[in-house]
Design a protein around this motif. Sequence first.
Motif, short mmCIF file in Angstrom:
data_model
loop_
_atom_site.label_atom_id
_atom_site.label_comp_id
_atom_site.label_asym_id
_atom_site.label_seq_id
_atom_site.Cartn_x
_atom_site.Cartn_y
_atom_site.Cartn_z
N GLY A 31 0.80 -1.22 0.00
CA GLY A 31 0.00 0.00 0.00
C GLY A 31 0.83 1.27 0.00
N GLN A 32 2.14 1.15 -0.14
CA GLN A 32 3.02 2.32 -0.21
C GLN A 32 3.04 2.84 -1.65
OE1 GLN A 32 5.13 3.76 2.21
NE2 GLN A 32 4.21 2.45 3.76
N VAL A 33 2.94 4.15 -1.80
CA VAL A 33 3.16 4.74 -3.12
C VAL A 33 4.67 4.74 -3.34
CG1 VAL A 33 2.98 6.80 -4.56
CG2 VAL A 33 1.08 6.15 -3.08
N ILE A 34 5.10 3.95 -4.30
CA ILE A 34 6.53 3.83 -4.58
C ILE A 34 7.01 5.00 -5.41
CG2 ILE A 34 8.28 2.42 -5.73
CD1 ILE A 34 6.47 -0.02 -5.05
N LYS A 35 6.23 5.34 -6.44
CA LYS A 35 6.65 6.41 -7.35
C LYS A 35 5.44 6.90 -8.13
CE LYS A 35 10.69 7.24 -10.21
NZ LYS A 35 11.83 6.59 -10.85
N THR A 36 5.48 8.17 -8.51
CA THR A 36 4.46 8.72 -9.40
C THR A 36 5.16 9.30 -10.63
OG1 THR A 36 4.46 10.93 -8.41
CG2 THR A 36 2.93 9.31 -7.47
N TYR A 37 4.46 9.29 -11.75
CA TYR A 37 5.01 9.77 -13.02
C TYR A 37 3.99 10.73 -13.63
CZ TYR A 37 7.24 5.19 -12.39
OH TYR A 37 7.88 4.09 -11.88
N LEU A 38 4.36 11.98 -13.82
CA LEU A 38 3.50 12.95 -14.47
C LEU A 38 4.05 13.20 -15.87
CD1 LEU A 38 1.18 14.99 -14.48
CD2 LEU A 38 2.74 16.66 -13.47
N GLY A 39 3.24 12.95 -16.86
CA GLY A 39 3.66 13.10 -18.25
C GLY A 39 3.80 11.73 -18.89
N LYS A 40 4.11 11.76 -20.16
CA LYS A 40 4.24 10.51 -20.92
C LYS A 40 5.32 9.63 -20.31
CE LYS A 40 5.04 8.82 -25.58
NZ LYS A 40 5.52 9.18 -26.90
N LEU A 41 4.98 8.37 -20.10
CA LEU A 41 5.90 7.43 -19.47
C LEU A 41 7.15 7.20 -20.31
CD1 LEU A 41 3.34 4.76 -18.25
CD2 LEU A 41 4.80 6.17 -16.78
N LYS A 42 8.27 7.08 -19.63
CA LYS A 42 9.52 6.62 -20.22
C LYS A 42 9.61 5.15 -19.83
CE LYS A 42 10.94 10.72 -21.52
NZ LYS A 42 10.68 11.12 -22.87
N PHE A 43 9.37 4.26 -20.77
CA PHE A 43 9.19 2.86 -20.44
C PHE A 43 10.47 2.18 -19.96
CE2 PHE A 43 5.17 3.70 -22.32
CZ PHE A 43 4.32 2.89 -21.59
N ASP A 44 11.64 2.68 -20.34
CA ASP A 44 12.86 2.09 -19.79
C ASP A 44 12.96 2.38 -18.29
OD1 ASP A 44 13.21 4.80 -20.42
OD2 ASP A 44 15.34 4.57 -20.89
N GLU A 45 12.59 3.59 -17.88
CA GLU A 45 12.57 3.95 -16.46
C GLU A 45 11.50 3.15 -15.73
OE1 GLU A 45 11.52 7.76 -13.57
OE2 GLU A 45 11.71 8.10 -15.73
N LEU A 46 10.32 3.05 -16.32
CA LEU A 46 9.23 2.31 -15.69
C LEU A 46 9.61 0.83 -15.52
CD1 LEU A 46 6.35 2.09 -14.59
CD2 LEU A 46 5.56 1.78 -16.95
N ARG A 47 10.17 0.23 -16.55
CA ARG A 47 10.56 -1.19 -16.45
C ARG A 47 11.62 -1.39 -15.36
NH1 ARG A 47 8.66 -4.59 -20.43
NH2 ARG A 47 7.68 -3.57 -22.20
N ALA A 48 12.54 -0.44 -15.23
CA ALA A 48 13.56 -0.53 -14.17
C ALA A 48 12.89 -0.45 -12.80
CB ALA A 48 14.60 0.57 -14.33
N ASP A 49 11.91 0.45 -12.64
CA ASP A 49 11.19 0.56 -11.38
C ASP A 49 10.39 -0.72 -11.09
OD1 ASP A 49 12.18 3.14 -11.04
OD2 ASP A 49 10.38 4.08 -11.89
#
Length: 186
Positions: free
Chosen positions: A162-180
Amino acid sequence: MNKKHLAAYVAVAALFGVMGAIVAINKKEPAPVTTTMAPTGGAAHSAVDKFYAQSLNDLQGKPQSLAQWKGKPLLVNFWATWCAPCVQEMPELSHLADEEGGKRFNVVGIGIDSPTNLSEFAEKLKIAYPLYVGGMGGTELSRELGNKQGGLPFTVLIGADGQVIKTYLGKLKFDELRADLAQLKS
């Protein structure tokens, strides 16, 4: 106006045209704004508790409890059909959800739009993850989860705890998202 002045105006205009072209060529798409919320010592964030207490209609108009997604990491994408970056990222987000198949995390989308627009869009693009109708109330829900600017697309990565790990505002950068996502604990 004499020929000297005309030549000078043409030269200045050409110079500005070249400078504009150089700027346009070198312009990079802005990176999404990412944030993390302060840890709560293992307890769920109150905003996440409020999120899971909600019921939203699916695209068939049936109310769905968001609590069904508790206990496993969840990627929540707030979007709208009229938001160009949202539309651009959805096929890749759908591919990611389809590829994952809910093994380590789930993906859901909350549309800030009318049910009709959302349904027509989802049917056309064959989105592989559940979509819910947030309407304008979805904007407030995204604000509670950290979207202080109120912009779209806005994506929230919530841990199984239930912890918010990260938020992304704007178009996703999928390499960053996949790493997260690779760092997730199930």
